[in-house]
Design a protein around this motif. Structure first.
Motif, PDB file in Angstrom:
ATOM      1  N   GLU A 180      81.973  13.330  79.997  1.00  0.00           N
ATOM      2  CA  GLU A 180      82.757  12.632  78.973  1.00  0.00           C
ATOM      3  C   GLU A 180      82.406  11.151  78.882  1.00  0.00           C
ATOM      4  O   GLU A 180      82.321  10.597  77.776  1.00  0.00           O
ATOM      5  CB  GLU A 180      84.254  12.779  79.256  1.00  0.00           C
ATOM      6  N   ARG A 181      82.175  10.504  80.037  1.00  0.00           N
ATOM      7  CA  ARG A 181      81.954   9.056  80.021  1.00  0.00           C
ATOM      8  C   ARG A 181      80.478   8.681  80.081  1.00  0.00           C
ATOM      9  O   ARG A 181      80.133   7.513  79.915  1.00  0.00           O
ATOM     10  CB  ARG A 181      82.722   8.410  81.177  1.00  0.00           C
ATOM     11  N   GLY A 182      79.612   9.672  80.320  1.00  0.00           N
ATOM     12  CA  GLY A 182      78.176   9.416  80.316  1.00  0.00           C
ATOM     13  C   GLY A 182      77.705   8.446  81.383  1.00  0.00           C
ATOM     14  O   GLY A 182      76.722   7.717  81.190  1.00  0.00           O
ATOM     15  N   GLN A 183      78.362   8.455  82.528  1.00  0.00           N
ATOM     16  CA  GLN A 183      78.004   7.507  83.582  1.00  0.00           C
ATOM     17  C   GLN A 183      76.800   7.992  84.387  1.00  0.00           C
ATOM     18  O   GLN A 183      76.634   9.192  84.627  1.00  0.00           O
ATOM     19  CB  GLN A 183      79.190   7.277  84.518  1.00  0.00           C
ATOM     20  N   HIS A 184      75.976   7.047  84.822  1.00  0.00           N
ATOM     21  CA  HIS A 184      74.846   7.333  85.702  1.00  0.00           C
ATOM     22  C   HIS A 184      75.373   7.617  87.110  1.00  0.00           C
ATOM     23  O   HIS A 184      76.482   7.213  87.472  1.00  0.00           O
ATOM     24  CB  HIS A 184      73.894   6.145  85.715  1.00  0.00           C
ATOM     25  N   ARG A 185      74.567   8.284  87.890  1.00  0.00           N
ATOM     26  CA  ARG A 185      74.993   8.622  89.253  1.00  0.00           C
ATOM     27  C   ARG A 185      75.382   7.389  90.052  1.00  0.00           C
ATOM     28  O   ARG A 185      76.356   7.417  90.812  1.00  0.00           O
ATOM     29  CB  ARG A 185      73.870   9.389  89.972  1.00  0.00           C
ATOM     30  N   GLU A 186      74.633   6.308  89.910  1.00  0.00           N
ATOM     31  CA  GLU A 186      74.930   5.112  90.687  1.00  0.00           C
ATOM     32  C   GLU A 186      76.292   4.526  90.314  1.00  0.00           C
ATOM     33  O   GLU A 186      77.009   4.006  91.175  1.00  0.00           O
ATOM     34  CB  GLU A 186      73.823   4.067  90.484  1.00  0.00           C
ATOM     35  N   GLU A 187      76.661   4.616  89.047  1.00  0.00           N
ATOM     36  CA  GLU A 187      77.973   4.135  88.622  1.00  0.00           C
ATOM     37  C   GLU A 187      79.079   4.942  89.295  1.00  0.00           C
ATOM     38  O   GLU A 187      80.103   4.392  89.724  1.00  0.00           O
ATOM     39  CB  GLU A 187      78.121   4.255  87.102  1.00  0.00           C
ATOM     40  N   LYS A 200      74.239  16.025  94.480  1.00  0.00           N
ATOM     41  CA  LYS A 200      74.232  17.483  94.483  1.00  0.00           C
ATOM     42  C   LYS A 200      74.791  18.027  93.165  1.00  0.00           C
ATOM     43  O   LYS A 200      74.213  18.942  92.552  1.00  0.00           O
ATOM     44  CB  LYS A 200      75.055  18.009  95.661  1.00  0.00           C
ATOM     45  N   ILE A 201      75.912  17.476  92.721  1.00  0.00           N
ATOM     46  CA  ILE A 201      76.518  17.930  91.473  1.00  0.00           C
ATOM     47  C   ILE A 201      75.616  17.627  90.286  1.00  0.00           C
ATOM     48  O   ILE A 201      75.429  18.463  89.391  1.00  0.00           O
ATOM     49  CB  ILE A 201      77.901  17.279  91.298  1.00  0.00           C
ATOM     50  N   HIS A 202      75.006  16.452  90.280  1.00  0.00           N
ATOM     51  CA  HIS A 202      74.081  16.091  89.200  1.00  0.00           C
ATOM     52  C   HIS A 202      72.921  17.078  89.127  1.00  0.00           C
ATOM     53  O   HIS A 202      72.537  17.542  88.043  1.00  0.00           O
ATOM     54  CB  HIS A 202      73.545  14.681  89.424  1.00  0.00           C
ATOM     55  N   GLY A 239      65.436  12.994  85.685  1.00  0.00           N
ATOM     56  CA  GLY A 239      65.985  12.689  86.996  1.00  0.00           C
ATOM     57  C   GLY A 239      67.006  11.575  86.895  1.00  0.00           C
ATOM     58  O   GLY A 239      67.826  11.381  87.777  1.00  0.00           O
ATOM     59  N   ASP A 240      66.944  10.823  85.804  1.00  0.00           N
ATOM     60  CA  ASP A 240      67.843   9.681  85.617  1.00  0.00           C
ATOM     61  C   ASP A 240      68.518   9.770  84.261  1.00  0.00           C
ATOM     62  O   ASP A 240      68.015  10.411  83.354  1.00  0.00           O
ATOM     63  CB  ASP A 240      67.062   8.370  85.716  1.00  0.00           C
TER      64      ASP A 240
END
Length: 240
Positions: A180-187, A200-202, A239-240
Motif C-alpha cells: 500500500e505504501r510502496g516502501q523500500h526494504r530499508e525504509e 525474507k518477506i520481500h 532486487g530493489d
C-alpha cells in the motif's frame, strides 16, 4: 459467514475434506461452524484419493522426501472435488484466500487459487481475524477454537505457519508498507522491523507474481489490490 449473510443459508453448501494430516479437532470445529450457520455440509475425506495419487506417481517421485509436492496434491484434490460439485449442482465456487497468502505465495496454483470470485483476496490475514471477531460480536457464530488455534494449512503433521514466519500482525504490517505504501526494504527496516524478516518477506513477494497472475477475480477493497494496482512482469530481476 459472509456468503450466508449475502445469499441466505439455503443457498450455501460446504465440503469438509480432511486429509491424512487433518486433526479431528479441525473437522469438529468446521462441523460446528456449519451447524451454527445452518448450511448444508458433507464430510468427504480425501485420504483415499491422496494415497491413490501419490501411489500412481511413485514411478517418478518414489524415493524422494515429503515436500511441497505432496502438500499441493492435497489442495488440488480438494479443488477438483469442489469444482465437481459446482459443475453438478450449478453452485459457484467461492475462493477463500486472503491478501497475506497471495502476497507471500502461500497458495497452490490450481488449488486454493481457484474460484469464480474471491471476496477476501484483498483482505490481510490479521484483518480476517478482525472480521471474524466482528461476526462474533453478539454471539459465537465462529467457534472460539477456530480463532484461538495457531494458523496452519495442516498439509503435514504438526505444521504451523509460525514455523516459517512471525505472527501475521508483524507480517501484515510489513506487507502493508511494501504494497500500500510502496516502501523500500530499508525504509521498513529503519521503522523498526527485523531486517532478516523483511528481506525474507520481500523475496517471497517478488518470486510469486506468477501465482497472482493466475489468481481468480477478487473484490477490490484497498488502495492497492494485488493483480490490479500492483502488477509486475512475470520474469524480472527486481532486487530493489
Amino acid at each position: 459467514c459472509i456468503a450466508v449473510g449475502a445469499l441466505g443459508k439455503e443457498n450455501v453448501r460446504v465440503l469438509l475434506m480432511p486429509s491424512p494430516f487433518t486433526p479431528n479437532s479441525s473437522v469438529e470445529d468446521a462441523k460446528h461452524l456449519a451447524e451454527n450457520l445452518g448450511v448444508e455440509y458433507s464430510v468427504l475425506p480425501i485420504i483415499e484419493a491422496y494415497n491413490a495419487m501419490v501411489g500412481t506417481l511413485q514411478p517418478v517421485i518414489g524415493g524422494t522426501e515429503f515436500d511441497a509436492t505432496e502438500e499441493n496434491i492435497q489442495t488440488r484434490i480438494r479443488t477438483t472435488m469442489l469444482m465437481a460439485l459446482q459443475n453438478k449442482t450449478g453452485y459457484m465456487l467461492l475462493n477463500s484466500s486472503n491478501k497475506s497468502e497471495n502476497a507471500l505465495g502461500w497458495c497452490t496454483l490450481y488449488g486454493d487459487t481457484a474460484g469464480a470470485i474471491s471476496i477476501t483476496g484483498d483482505v490481510y490475514k490479521s484483518e480476517i481475524y478482525d472480521l471474524a471477531r466482528y461476526i462474533n460480536r453478539e454471539s459465537e457464530v465462529i467457534p472460539e477454537n477456530i480463532l484461538n488455534k495457531e494458523p496452519s494449512s495442516e498439509l503435514y503433521a504438526g505444521q504451523k505457519d509460525s514455523d516459517l514466519l512471525p505472527p501475521y500482525e508483524v507480517v501484515d504490517a510489513i506487507l502493508y508498507r511494501m504494497i500500500e505504501r510502496g516502501q523500500h526494504r530499508e525504509e521498513i527496516i529503519n521503522a523498526g522491523f527485523d531486517a532478516e524478516v523483511v528481506h525474507k518477506i520481500h523475496k517471497m513477494v517478488m518470486r510469486n507474481e506468477k501465482k497472482r497472475f493466475q489468481f481468480c477475480p477478487m473484490l477490490r477493497l484497498s488502495s492497492c489490490t494485488l493483480g490490479c494496482d500492483r502488477v509486475l512482469p512475470l520474469t524480472n530481476k527486481y532486487g530493489d
